[in-house]
Motif scaffolding. Sequence first.
Motif, short mmCIF file in Angstrom:
data_model
loop_
_atom_site.label_atom_id
_atom_site.label_comp_id
_atom_site.label_asym_id
_atom_site.label_seq_id
_atom_site.Cartn_x
_atom_site.Cartn_y
_atom_site.Cartn_z
N PHE A 99 0.41 -9.69 -10.39
CA PHE A 99 0.24 -8.39 -9.80
C PHE A 99 0.08 -7.36 -10.95
O PHE A 99 -0.71 -6.30 -10.54
N ILE B 224 -3.14 -3.87 -12.28
CA ILE B 224 -2.97 -2.50 -12.47
C ILE B 224 -3.85 -1.91 -13.39
O ILE B 224 -4.62 -1.07 -13.17
N LEU C 159 -17.81 9.94 -12.09
CA LEU C 159 -18.99 10.32 -11.34
C LEU C 159 -18.81 11.76 -10.89
O LEU C 159 -19.99 12.52 -10.63
N THR D 199 -14.51 -4.76 -7.88
CA THR D 199 -13.48 -4.26 -6.92
C THR D 199 -12.97 -5.38 -6.05
O THR D 199 -12.06 -5.80 -5.90
N LEU E 122 -9.40 -7.46 -5.93
CA LEU E 122 -8.75 -7.58 -4.89
C LEU E 122 -8.61 -8.81 -4.29
O LEU E 122 -7.41 -9.33 -3.86
N MET F 177 -4.78 -11.54 -3.68
CA MET F 177 -4.60 -12.52 -2.59
C MET F 177 -4.17 -13.51 -3.15
O MET F 177 -3.38 -14.54 -2.80
N GLU G 132 -3.21 -8.08 3.56
CA GLU G 132 -4.03 -7.91 2.32
C GLU G 132 -5.37 -7.70 2.59
O GLU G 132 -5.91 -6.93 1.71
N LEU G 133 -5.90 -8.16 3.55
CA LEU G 133 -7.37 -8.00 3.74
C LEU G 133 -7.42 -6.25 4.20
O LEU G 133 -8.46 -5.62 3.45
N VAL H 176 -5.55 -4.13 2.82
CA VAL H 176 -5.60 -3.50 1.71
C VAL H 176 -7.06 -3.46 0.90
O VAL H 176 -7.43 -2.52 0.32
N LEU H 177 -7.38 -4.81 0.93
CA LEU H 177 -8.75 -4.85 0.00
C LEU H 177 -9.83 -3.86 0.80
O LEU H 177 -10.54 -3.43 0.01
N PHE I 96 -9.22 -0.35 -0.13
CA PHE I 96 -9.51 0.29 -1.27
C PHE I 96 -11.07 0.11 -1.84
O PHE I 96 -11.71 1.08 -2.26
N THR I 97 -11.72 -1.09 -1.35
CA THR I 97 -13.05 -1.15 -1.42
C THR I 97 -13.96 -0.08 -0.65
O THR I 97 -14.74 0.56 -1.27
N ILE J 197 -13.35 3.48 -2.57
CA ILE J 197 -14.27 3.40 -3.82
C ILE J 197 -15.59 3.57 -3.34
O ILE J 197 -16.48 4.32 -4.02
N PHE K 43 -16.30 7.29 -2.43
CA PHE K 43 -16.22 8.23 -3.32
C PHE K 43 -17.41 7.83 -4.36
O PHE K 43 -18.13 8.95 -4.39
N VAL K 44 -17.92 6.69 -4.67
CA VAL K 44 -19.19 6.46 -5.25
C VAL K 44 -20.22 7.12 -4.73
O VAL K 44 -21.16 7.68 -5.36
N TRP L 26 -2.87 6.72 -9.28
CA TRP L 26 -3.47 5.51 -8.96
C TRP L 26 -3.00 4.41 -9.61
O TRP L 26 -3.29 3.21 -9.55
N ILE L 27 -1.87 4.65 -10.28
CA ILE L 27 -1.12 3.53 -10.88
C ILE L 27 0.36 3.21 -9.92
O ILE L 27 0.38 2.06 -9.66
N PRO M 262 -1.14 1.58 -6.17
CA PRO M 262 -1.27 0.00 -6.06
C PRO M 262 -0.10 -0.69 -6.47
O PRO M 262 0.17 -2.01 -5.98
N ALA M 263 0.79 -0.27 -7.35
CA ALA M 263 2.05 -0.83 -7.86
C ALA M 263 2.99 -0.92 -6.57
O ALA M 263 3.57 -2.02 -6.40
N SER N 152 1.54 -3.53 -4.34
CA SER N 152 1.74 -4.78 -5.11
C SER N 152 3.12 -5.35 -4.88
O SER N 152 3.16 -6.77 -4.53
#
Lengths: 552, 316, 244
Positions: free
Chosen positions: A326, A330, A343, A365, A369, A373, B25-26, B28-29, B32-33, B36, B39-40, B69-70, B73-74, B77
């Motif tokens: 984990f 990070i 950007l 990404t 991620l 899992m 966890e899905l 979370v995935l 974040f996806t 991002i 934002f992109v 952003w540290i 996620p920590a 986790s």
Amino acid sequence: MSASALAHHDGPPADYLSDSTVASWLLTTDHKRVGILYMISVTVFFAVGGLIAGLMRLELMTPKGDVLATPDSYNRMFTMHGVIMIFFFLVPAIPSVLGNFLIPLMIGARDLAFPKINLLSWYVYIIGGLMGVWILIFGGIDTGWTFYTPFSTMYSNTMVVTAAVTVFITGFSSILTGLNFVVTVHTMRAPGMTWFRLPLFVWSHYATALIMVLATPVLAISIVLVGLERLFHVGIFDPKLGGDPILFQHLFWFYSHPAVYIMVLPGFAVISEIIPCFARRPIFGYRFIAFASVAIAIFGFLVWGHHMFVSGQSMYAGAVFSILSFLVAIPSAIKVFNWTATLYKGSIKFDTPMLYALGFIGLFTIGGLTGLMLASLAIDVHVHDTYFVVAHFHYIMVGGTTMAYLAGIHFWWPKISGRTYPELWGKLSALLVFVGFNLTFFPQFLLGYLGMPRRYFEYRPEFQVLNVMSTAGASILAVGLIMPLVYLLLSLRQPRNAGPNPWGATGLEWQVESPPTTHNFHEPVLVTCEPYLYSPEEAEREYAHVQHVHSS
Amino acid sequence: MWDFPLFPDQASTNAPKLDALMLFELGVLVFFTMAILLFVLAFCVRYRRGNAADRSHPPTHSKAMEAVWIVIPAILSVVMYAWSTRLFFDLYEAPADATQIDVVGKQWMWYVQHSQGRSETNELHVPLGRPMKLNMTSQDVLHSFYIPAFRIKQDVLPGRYTSLWFEPTKVGVYNLFCAEYCGTNHSLMIGKVHVMEPADYEAWLSEKGVGPSQAEEGGRLFVQHHCAGCHRGSQTVQAPRLEGVYGKPVPIQDGKDVHFVTADDRYIRDSILLPKDQVVAGYEPIMPSFKDQISETDLLKIIAYIKSIANGETSQ
Amino acid sequence: MHTSSTSTAPDEGTQLLLSHFDDLDQQHLTSNLGMWFFLVSEVMFFSGLIAAYTVYRALAPDAFKLGSHHMAMWVGFFNTLVLLTSSLTMAFAVRCSQVGDRRGIVRNLILTALLGTIFLGVKASEYKTEIDHGYLPGRSFHVSEHDAEVLKAASLDANGNLDEAKFSRNKGQFQMMFVLYFFMTGVHAFHMIVGIAAVLIFAVLIRIKWFSGFGTTQVEVLGLYWHFVDVVWVFLYPLLYLIE
């Protein structure tokens, strides 16, 4: 031959491509030429590995084995696919091609620290590669690229010892390259090129090179032990003779997990150059990205046990390796967030390298991620050794490294060859690779969670629909990957039209001619400023008034 | 078209717990996806070249942002880690009342031995709602015992026992796979798990007509490997009779002394594989070793046979 | 040193600068650093082996202890002394190259190679004895009566009876001790052979004035390698011969 003689001493110094004799290529110590030699070789191996992958996907269209005659041939295919793609493409792709070509240019040096050793590393690689081809033609090997004992040492009837020698030899090529990079970064920087003025490309390669030097010998030793056990039946890993098959896994993954970072850190290197250039602004969080590379290199050595959660190692070891895994996520996350932040307030132009780089961010990404899992113990118990893992590491290795490699090849192609490439075709290829890739590998996540184990020649019929989707995606991916090969090669027929700096980039490599001269710089280099001093506002003005140098 | 599954069956107590973690966890995935991606996309649209936008003083670093952003996620986790490790440790703590089933993996089949005596290959019959514990070993290379519907998997190693437990919660037939690559027919080392109502399971266990019992099978092997030639009836070669031996102390010649060893599974197994090392007092060490000649599964059968003649009823 | 009577041509004292370096300091530092990192890589190579050895030793203390008992401790000790002396002569050679004593370099390099060869000769005779006793792993491996007795004594179960499975495993692990012994010392010997060859080649090259500037950098880098190989032996000797 005569052309080279004429170009000598008269007029401006000759560029590194001007001497075109075969001997001059095979005996070159010029880092740029060695880079080109590597580029040709990894392309060949990528084609071979890709062809094998195509055959495998074709086989998996139907639940029954039909395309390839026997399960043995399938087993040899996936083993060769793994061995070739990992040892002959992914590990050397970015460092040995782009790293070789660019690191001296980027730090203001005339060459790497040990030019002859650099050439030697290519020869070692080629010897390893030829042995790999030998294995492929005369029998193959069916242990999987992981060589798990006691299957590899006692039960397999294929060319395990030859493969062990191949991997051993190829490992030395990586050690030599790593050694060269580490020393070069330490001693060959131009005056003024302090550590925090280094492009992030160099930082990432430095971290990669450290792993190459530290981890590869352990792989070498474990693979030699496999060879010894197989030849002499001495029982190093065979429980019948008092050995421990789990010890092999520990030794193997002690290399092979850091090796994942050998493959992906150089990808980060490329992306960190491209994003600021096409967003026309300084990279966000330079120091965090630089230290994240080193952190990944260090943590990468502490997480090998996460490949062994169901192997029978103690559950407490599992718990420790899980938390460390984990943690290693990070620094990777830091990079992704910083690229995204780069950007903001940029002036973004969507040329081919940028499209590839943006694709990289998305795919990496998802790959990263899903890695979380897999770091979760209980989930890993379910999806370990299934297609979920296959999908995960292809998101990192193809979606990450290969996309970054293509991004880098497009970005520096004008520098390497002196030519531009057709921008429209480039964009199309980026799009096809992105779409084809997702179609190929996303269904594999579902297959994995449904429970389809990897390395299956035949499978349960209920998995067929997703497998067909995956195979269909692979055909699109293949087209996307072949296109750059064609148009980049065709671009060599046109005159050198790129100019020294077609992207208006800031790195030292863009201050010299395209292609560069043999000794890179005409006069001593003095570095006085940080990297990535782009200005989005000037880019705006530039764009409004001046036609961009780069013609599509 | 949509007759293929997208989500595996949940058929054990572990499955829904694991799926809950997986969904978290899905989440979370996806979060974040998507974050991002958004934002992109937003930056790419807003700050595309040629679009009028405020580009003055683009920030080049921000410790606060990096910290955010540290830390986030920590924290996530640690949550995922604690949750998944809890579930993982549960997989190692089989309930005390779990019924044990022995499993032997070999290229390329699974051999399953129920404690009640019945055995099967490439199939596993288990009763609904009862914790079952598998005690597993391999006869050759690494294998991995995997039942997706139960969300469990464990590598099976030669020369060592590994275990696995589960409690089925849904009647049905489920896939059983070998997940660790083990050679040519790895993909055929598969089978079916039958979860049955306890009553059906009992009936299945006592269903004798299907073939010889474990011990009968062992008796046949006993003759086939010429054990009977010496160990049975009134033979010319002097060898100890085995009726009634199992579970009793046996006198062993140890130099000049005699000591006693209980004739349990391990002793019988050693006596077959390494007969010269523990010779019964009064007999000559003449028995040849059967090492590498009898498979693990056959050994189990022969031991079962010797067990069955423990009360002196020879089946002659 | 006063023996430096060889010709003193103008280019004698300075090293040639390779074209991709800016100055001699950079060139010198680069060569040294290169060797250091190579040695780091070598350390990882041996540490993989030492890790395997440690794990198995912990798994099978009795078998490994018995194996260690069969090592010729005093022969190993003698060899350790020989190697340490060779390190000393190598250090002299480096010193001579720094002060420009060409003959001194050659003399000390030859001494070093000689000591290295003595080490290998002693090692070879040790191997011979061990092979004669049947300790070479593989088909010819043979556990003597005496060893079998010791291993049996170490394979008793809780009731004081012989545990057959344990005995068989112990025999396997006894062989493993020798697998690791032959492999580790063999790899070390291989490094010695490479080292001796390099030392002799360097002696010739120094003698024919192949290197510019007394080959200071080259001899120094060679010295690093030689000292490393010695240090490896300093770890192997106690691990294989001495640990009780």
